[in-house]
Design an enzyme around this catalytic site. Structure first.
Site, PDB file in Angstrom:
ATOM      1  N   ARG A 108      90.989  73.109  27.714  1.00 51.43           N
ATOM      2  CA  ARG A 108      90.301  74.347  27.330  1.00 51.43           C
ATOM      3  C   ARG A 108      89.611  75.024  28.503  1.00 51.43           C
ATOM      4  NH1 ARG A 108      87.099  71.986  22.519  1.00 51.43           N
ATOM      5  NH2 ARG A 108      88.014  70.006  23.170  1.00 51.43           N
TER       6      ARG A 108
ATOM      7  N   GLU B 267      83.120  61.600  24.481  1.00 52.97           N
ATOM      8  CA  GLU B 267      82.397  61.468  23.209  1.00 52.97           C
ATOM      9  C   GLU B 267      83.275  60.711  22.221  1.00 52.97           C
ATOM     10  OE1 GLU B 267      81.771  65.237  21.341  1.00 52.97           O
ATOM     11  OE2 GLU B 267      80.431  64.439  19.799  1.00 52.97           O
TER      12      GLU B 267
HETATM   13  O1  LIG Z   1      81.332  65.991  28.427  1.00 48.88           O
HETATM   14  P1  LIG Z   1      82.442  65.120  27.897  1.00 48.88           P
HETATM   15  O2  LIG Z   1      81.948  64.055  26.966  1.00 48.88           O
HETATM   16  O3  LIG Z   1      83.304  64.582  28.978  1.00 48.88           O
HETATM   17  O4  LIG Z   1      83.359  66.016  26.953  1.00 48.88           O
HETATM   18  C1  LIG Z   1      83.724  67.329  27.237  1.00 48.88           C
HETATM   19  C2  LIG Z   1      85.200  67.476  27.311  1.00 48.88           C
HETATM   20  O5  LIG Z   1      85.792  67.149  26.041  1.00 48.88           O
HETATM   21  C3  LIG Z   1      86.656  68.212  25.662  1.00 48.88           C
HETATM   22  O6  LIG Z   1      87.935  68.031  26.138  1.00 48.88           O
HETATM   23  P2  LIG Z   1      89.049  67.192  25.381  1.00 48.88           P
HETATM   24  O7  LIG Z   1      89.187  65.886  26.076  1.00 48.88           O
HETATM   25  O8  LIG Z   1      88.762  67.175  23.929  1.00 48.88           O
HETATM   26  O9  LIG Z   1      90.349  67.982  25.732  1.00 48.88           O
HETATM   27  P3  LIG Z   1      90.963  69.450  25.483  1.00 48.88           P
HETATM   28  O10 LIG Z   1      90.175  70.423  26.320  1.00 48.88           O
HETATM   29  O11 LIG Z   1      92.319  69.254  26.021  1.00 48.88           O
HETATM   30  O12 LIG Z   1      90.921  69.774  24.027  1.00 48.88           O
HETATM   31  C4  LIG Z   1      86.049  69.422  26.317  1.00 48.88           C
HETATM   32  O13 LIG Z   1      86.991  70.461  26.448  1.00 48.88           O
HETATM   33  C5  LIG Z   1      85.568  68.896  27.627  1.00 48.88           C
HETATM   34  O14 LIG Z   1      86.577  68.933  28.613  1.00 48.88           O
HETATM   35  N1  LIG Z   2      81.704  68.422  19.602  1.00 50.93           N
HETATM   36  C1  LIG Z   2      82.657  68.994  20.331  1.00 50.93           C
HETATM   37  N2  LIG Z   2      83.187  70.177  19.963  1.00 50.93           N
HETATM   38  C2  LIG Z   2      84.172  70.743  20.720  1.00 50.93           C
HETATM   39  N3  LIG Z   2      84.673  70.191  21.800  1.00 50.93           N
HETATM   40  C3  LIG Z   2      84.181  69.018  22.191  1.00 50.93           C
HETATM   41  N4  LIG Z   2      84.454  68.232  23.250  1.00 50.93           N
HETATM   42  C4  LIG Z   2      83.665  67.147  23.182  1.00 50.93           C
HETATM   43  N5  LIG Z   2      82.854  67.207  22.128  1.00 50.93           N
HETATM   44  C5  LIG Z   2      83.161  68.364  21.488  1.00 50.93           C
END
Ligand SMILES: O=P(O)(O)OC[C@H]1O[C@H](OP(=O)(O)OP(=O)(O)O)[C@H](O)[C@@H]1O
Ligand SMILES: Nc1ncnc2[nH]cnc12
Length: 187
Positions: free
Chosen positions: A75, A112
């Site tokens: 994202r 998370e």
């Molecule tokens: O601060 P953190 O605990 O590291 O989490 C934040 C990350 O988690 C989500 O990515 P996700 O791994 O869900 O991937 P995506 O962007 O591909 O959906 C979000 O877009 C951040 O990159």
């Molecule tokens: N709660 C949340 N909502 C959307 N993106 C996330 N990436 C990690 N935690 C998230």
């Protein structure tokens, strides 16, 4: 669409930008697993004028201070690419494991929900350049911390970190202590 009254923002970010993001967010309980309140930015992205205003606002904020924008897969890419184009500078792609052809450097970290590894092609990084790291969500800070470490290992300087949403209770800001963290909305 969301609990705007409980939300704040970084002092560096103007209130109009915060309102714009808050007005275009959706909250989904128990996604992608029970206990997670997922903050969905797809309504914001689907709203053309709002998306343009967001990118323009961020470009005004960082213009002249940075030489490249690093987007964190996936994202973060959605934000990094238009911002880099708007500023006329390059974009670095910090990617999940196995997506980039070598040579790459990588760092493992916890999320998370789950665990992951971020990778970067050091050849794409200009030594000594000032890099903005951008992503949609700061949760535990693992993704951002791993990505910063990669960019610095490659010889650049991380000038600031920009997050659309910061989930304060998950403590990500503490992991980025001493750095400029600009969160458009803080929950
Ligand atoms: O601060 P953190 O605990 O590291 O989490 C934040 C990350 O988690 C989500 O990515 P996700 O791994 O869900 O991937 P995506 O962007 O591909 O959906 C979000 O877009 C951040 O990159
Ligand atoms: N709660 C949340 N909502 C959307 N993106 C996330 N990436 C990690 N935690 C998230």
């Amino acid at each position: 669409m969301t609990s705007a009254t409980t939300a704040g923002h970084s002092e560096t970010i103007c209130e109009d930008l915060t309102r714009l993001v808050l007005d275009n967010l959706r909250e989904i309980p128990d996604f992608p697993e029970p206990g997670v309140l997922f903050r969905d930015i797809t309504p914001l992205l689907a709203n053309g004028p709002a998306f343009v205003s967001l990118v323009d606002g961020l470009a005004d904020h960082y213009r002249g201070r940075i030489d490249a924008v690093a987007g964190l897969e996936s994202r973060g890419f959605i934000l990094a690419a238009p911002l880099a184009v708007r500023l006329g500078i390059g974009m670095l792609t910090v990617r999940k494991s196995g997506k980039l052809p070598g040579p790459v450097i990588g760092v493992d970290y916890d999320l998370e929900y789950g665990s992951a590894r971020m990778e970067l092609r050091p050849e794409t990084v200009q030594p000594g350049s000032r890099v903005l790291v951008i992503d949609d969500v700061l949760a535990t800070g693992g993704t951002a911390a791993a990505s910063i470490s990669l960019i610095e290992q490659a010889g650049a300087r991380v000038e600031a970190i920009c997050m659309l949403l910061e989930l304060r209770d998950l403590g990500g800001r503490a992991r980025l202590e001493g750095r400029e963290v600009d969160s458009v909305v803080i929950f």
